[in-house]
Design an enzyme around this catalytic site. Structure first.
Site, PDB file in Angstrom:
ATOM      1  N   ASP A  14       0.702  -1.262   0.184  1.00 37.15           N
ATOM      2  CA  ASP A  14      -0.221   0.282   0.082  1.00 37.15           C
ATOM      3  C   ASP A  14       1.061   1.404  -0.155  1.00 37.15           C
ATOM      4  O   ASP A  14       1.956   1.473   0.061  1.00 37.15           O
ATOM      5  CB  ASP A  14      -0.833   0.153   1.257  1.00 37.15           C
ATOM      6  CG  ASP A  14      -2.028   0.910   1.304  1.00 37.15           C
ATOM      7  OD1 ASP A  14      -2.631   1.340   0.865  1.00 37.15           O
ATOM      8  OD2 ASP A  14      -2.130   2.077   2.211  1.00 37.15           O
ATOM      9  N   SER A  15       0.569   2.113  -0.076  1.00 36.10           N
ATOM     10  CA  SER A  15       1.251   3.625  -0.036  1.00 36.10           C
ATOM     11  C   SER A  15       1.842   4.317   1.416  1.00 36.10           C
ATOM     12  O   SER A  15       2.133   4.786   1.571  1.00 36.10           O
ATOM     13  CB  SER A  15       0.517   4.660  -0.388  1.00 36.10           C
ATOM     14  OG  SER A  15      -1.055   4.196   0.365  1.00 36.10           O
ATOM     15  N   TYR A  46      -1.244   8.282  -2.885  1.00 37.69           N
ATOM     16  CA  TYR A  46      -1.506   7.843  -4.695  1.00 37.69           C
ATOM     17  C   TYR A  46      -2.325   8.644  -4.544  1.00 37.69           C
ATOM     18  O   TYR A  46      -2.560   8.161  -6.290  1.00 37.69           O
ATOM     19  CB  TYR A  46      -1.619   6.690  -4.555  1.00 37.69           C
ATOM     20  CG  TYR A  46      -0.076   5.577  -3.723  1.00 37.69           C
ATOM     21  CD1 TYR A  46       1.386   5.930  -3.410  1.00 37.69           C
ATOM     22  CD2 TYR A  46      -0.552   4.582  -4.335  1.00 37.69           C
ATOM     23  CE1 TYR A  46       2.610   5.085  -3.577  1.00 37.69           C
ATOM     24  CE2 TYR A  46       0.534   3.426  -4.222  1.00 37.69           C
ATOM     25  CZ  TYR A  46       2.057   4.158  -3.773  1.00 37.69           C
ATOM     26  OH  TYR A  46       3.222   2.990  -3.988  1.00 37.69           O
ATOM     27  N   GLY A  47      -3.093   9.030  -3.955  1.00 37.88           N
ATOM     28  CA  GLY A  47      -4.929   9.235  -5.053  1.00 37.88           C
ATOM     29  C   GLY A  47      -4.746  10.466  -5.498  1.00 37.88           C
ATOM     30  O   GLY A  47      -5.614  10.386  -6.377  1.00 37.88           O
ATOM     31  N   CYS A  77      -4.275  -1.579  -1.935  1.00 36.71           N
ATOM     32  CA  CYS A  77      -4.568  -0.222  -2.308  1.00 36.71           C
ATOM     33  C   CYS A  77      -4.932  -0.568  -3.558  1.00 36.71           C
ATOM     34  O   CYS A  77      -5.061  -0.689  -4.418  1.00 36.71           O
ATOM     35  CB  CYS A  77      -2.786   0.190  -2.432  1.00 36.71           C
ATOM     36  SG  CYS A  77      -3.377   2.032  -3.318  1.00 36.71           S
ATOM     37  N   ASN A  78      -6.102   0.509  -3.427  1.00 42.47           N
ATOM     38  CA  ASN A  78      -7.246   0.603  -4.109  1.00 42.47           C
ATOM     39  C   ASN A  78      -7.168   1.591  -5.434  1.00 42.47           C
ATOM     40  O   ASN A  78      -7.343   1.206  -6.533  1.00 42.47           O
ATOM     41  CB  ASN A  78      -8.444   1.202  -3.445  1.00 42.47           C
ATOM     42  CG  ASN A  78      -9.615   0.434  -3.022  1.00 42.47           C
ATOM     43  OD1 ASN A  78     -10.546  -0.162  -2.637  1.00 42.47           O
ATOM     44  ND2 ASN A  78      -9.450   0.331  -1.581  1.00 42.47           N
ATOM     45  N   THR A  79      -6.432   2.481  -4.703  1.00 43.26           N
ATOM     46  CA  THR A  79      -5.375   3.307  -5.960  1.00 43.26           C
ATOM     47  C   THR A  79      -4.616   2.445  -7.035  1.00 43.26           C
ATOM     48  O   THR A  79      -4.656   2.751  -8.239  1.00 43.26           O
ATOM     49  CB  THR A  79      -5.048   4.316  -5.745  1.00 43.26           C
ATOM     50  OG1 THR A  79      -5.716   4.760  -4.051  1.00 43.26           O
ATOM     51  CG2 THR A  79      -4.570   5.707  -6.659  1.00 43.26           C
ATOM     52  N   GLU A 156      -2.938   9.025   7.174  1.00 32.21           N
ATOM     53  CA  GLU A 156      -1.395   8.824   7.645  1.00 32.21           C
ATOM     54  C   GLU A 156      -0.330   9.797   9.305  1.00 32.21           C
ATOM     55  O   GLU A 156       0.142   9.089   9.685  1.00 32.21           O
ATOM     56  CB  GLU A 156      -0.786   9.489   6.382  1.00 32.21           C
ATOM     57  CG  GLU A 156      -0.867   8.705   5.687  1.00 32.21           C
ATOM     58  CD  GLU A 156       0.073   6.884   5.085  1.00 32.21           C
ATOM     59  OE1 GLU A 156       0.996   6.599   6.125  1.00 32.21           O
ATOM     60  OE2 GLU A 156      -0.087   6.263   5.891  1.00 32.21           O
ATOM     61  N   CYS A 188     -11.049   2.672  -0.407  1.00 34.66           N
ATOM     62  CA  CYS A 188      -9.881   3.215   0.538  1.00 34.66           C
ATOM     63  C   CYS A 188      -9.551   2.669   1.799  1.00 34.66           C
ATOM     64  O   CYS A 188      -9.854   2.179   2.089  1.00 34.66           O
ATOM     65  CB  CYS A 188      -9.559   4.300   0.677  1.00 34.66           C
ATOM     66  SG  CYS A 188      -7.971   4.633   1.323  1.00 34.66           S
ATOM     67  N   THR A 189      -8.327   1.396   1.268  1.00 34.93           N
ATOM     68  CA  THR A 189      -7.947   0.507   2.698  1.00 34.93           C
ATOM     69  C   THR A 189      -7.314   1.934   4.158  1.00 34.93           C
ATOM     70  O   THR A 189      -6.857   1.027   5.059  1.00 34.93           O
ATOM     71  CB  THR A 189      -6.616  -0.579   2.385  1.00 34.93           C
ATOM     72  OG1 THR A 189      -5.259   0.387   1.657  1.00 34.93           O
ATOM     73  CG2 THR A 189      -6.970  -1.382   1.464  1.00 34.93           C
ATOM     74  N   HIS A 190      -7.063   2.981   4.242  1.00 36.95           N
ATOM     75  CA  HIS A 190      -6.972   3.778   4.841  1.00 36.95           C
ATOM     76  C   HIS A 190      -8.565   3.973   5.891  1.00 36.95           C
ATOM     77  O   HIS A 190      -8.841   3.452   7.012  1.00 36.95           O
ATOM     78  CB  HIS A 190      -6.575   5.047   4.617  1.00 36.95           C
ATOM     79  CG  HIS A 190      -4.840   5.023   4.527  1.00 36.95           C
ATOM     80  ND1 HIS A 190      -4.094   4.614   3.063  1.00 36.95           N
ATOM     81  CD2 HIS A 190      -4.133   5.516   5.256  1.00 36.95           C
ATOM     82  CE1 HIS A 190      -3.240   4.962   2.892  1.00 36.95           C
ATOM     83  NE2 HIS A 190      -2.829   5.664   4.051  1.00 36.95           N
TER      84      HIS A 190
HETATM   85  N1  DGL Z   1      -4.790   2.824   0.731  1.00 31.95           N
HETATM   86  C1  DGL Z   1      -4.754   3.329  -0.721  1.00 31.95           C
HETATM   87  C2  DGL Z   1      -6.302   3.767  -1.158  1.00 31.95           C
HETATM   88  O1  DGL Z   1      -6.040   2.155  -1.059  1.00 31.95           O
HETATM   89  C3  DGL Z   1      -4.141   4.693  -0.541  1.00 31.95           C
HETATM   90  C4  DGL Z   1      -4.149   5.649  -0.350  1.00 31.95           C
HETATM   91  C5  DGL Z   1      -3.115   6.834  -1.127  1.00 31.95           C
HETATM   92  O2  DGL Z   1      -2.223   6.845  -0.627  1.00 31.95           O
HETATM   93  O3  DGL Z   1      -3.738   7.950  -1.698  1.00 31.95           O
HETATM   94  O4  DGL Z   1      -6.482   3.370  -2.111  1.00 31.95           O
END
Ligand code: DGL
Length: 271
Positions: A14-15, A46-47, A77-79, A156, A188-190
């Site tokens: 993931d990011s 990453y978004g 990571c979804n992105t 984060e 988003c996994t966050h």
């Molecule tokens: N956790 C990530 C996701 O699922 C990335 C979020 C990011 O870095 O913007 O998209």
């Protein structure tokens, strides 16, 4: 599968800390698998990045995982699942999967009014990856997608509740509530880190979908089909980050991951 062997670890990336929410479910569903985790904390978020960048990052991470002897890769990571996986996975020497398909399936079996909301990064939402996945399975479904660019930097930085989280959430969730969604995908996994705040603002009648549990079950199925399920855990899980590990370590500790976090210079992996 060449040099891929059952006892080799699974690579999860993931990011930043987001993929730890997927690690949690992998440990529940696949307790015999060793996990090598990579958080790209030098390049988070990453978004808002371009597809080219996300694809390049994914290839570098894949090169790092190859060096680690990884047998299977999960883009937690979804992105990256939305932008990189369709390009990188078909030619990858290591089998790969993401989080989107599992999340879409679970949302479809949950909704009763056929109105599903999706919150995610700008990259995920603009790709319409969830909308495509949902409509492919159920063409009549209504999908409302909302980008939430302020959330990942807050998570984060360790924020989980309070005004600092509620105020952007109100801005993002308000339009979705107006569409009367009964199911919301945490795309988003966050976001599972701030699940209580999201649930409180939307109310108990909206079901929240964290794709992580379904992803872990899909990983089990894929590993089984590939003949790569581990019989026994060979070593402790390892955690690597590309940037500062302090806040990553704090989040990891909160989830009960006490292992050391090592730094890796991801830029040295050429693509
Ligand atoms: N956790 C990530 C996701 O699922 C990335 C979020 C990011 O870095 O913007 O998209």
């Amino acid at each position: 599968m060449g040099d891929l062997a059952k006892e080799h670890p699974i690579g999860v990336y993931d990011s930043g800390v987001g993929g730890l929410t997927v690690v949690h479910w992998l440990r529940e569903v696949l307790p015999r698998e060793q996990i090598v985790y990579f958080g790209d904390t030098a390049r988070v978020p990453y978004g808002g990045r371009s597809s080219e960048e996300i694809i390049g990052f994914s290839r570098q991470i894949l090169a790092f995982f190859r060096e680690q002897g990884v047998k299977f890769v999960i883009a937690a990571c979804n992105t990256s699942s939305a932008l990189a996986l369709p390009v990188v996975a078909p030619s990858s020497p290591i089998p790969m999967m993401g989080v989107i398909r599992a999340g879409a399936r679970e949302a479809l079996v949950t909704t009763r009014n056929q109105k599903i909301g999706v919150i995610g990064t700008q990259g995920t939402v603009e790709s319409h990856a969830y909308s495509h996945a949902l409509k492919k399975l159920e063409p009549g479904i209504s999908v409302y997608e909302q980008a939430c660019p302020k959330l990942v930097p807050l998570i984060e930085a360790g924020y989980r509740e309070g005004d600092v989280v509620d105020s952007p959430l109100q801005e993002y969730l308000g339009p979705l509530a107006e569409h009367q969604i009964d199911t919301l995908i945490l795309g988003c996994t966050h976001y599972p880190f701030i699940r209580p705040a999201i649930q409180r603002l939307l109310g108990p009648e909206v079901e929240l979908i964290d794709p992580a549990e379904a992803t872990a079950k899909e990983a089990e199925h894929r590993l089984s089909k590939l003949g790569l399920l581990s019989g026994e855990k060979q070593a402790e899980d390892c955690f690597f980050v590309s940037g500062n590990s302090t806040s990553f370590h704090a989040s990891a500790l909160r989830l009960g991951y006490t292992q050391r976090v090592e730094h890796v210079d991801i830029e040295k992996y050429t693509i």
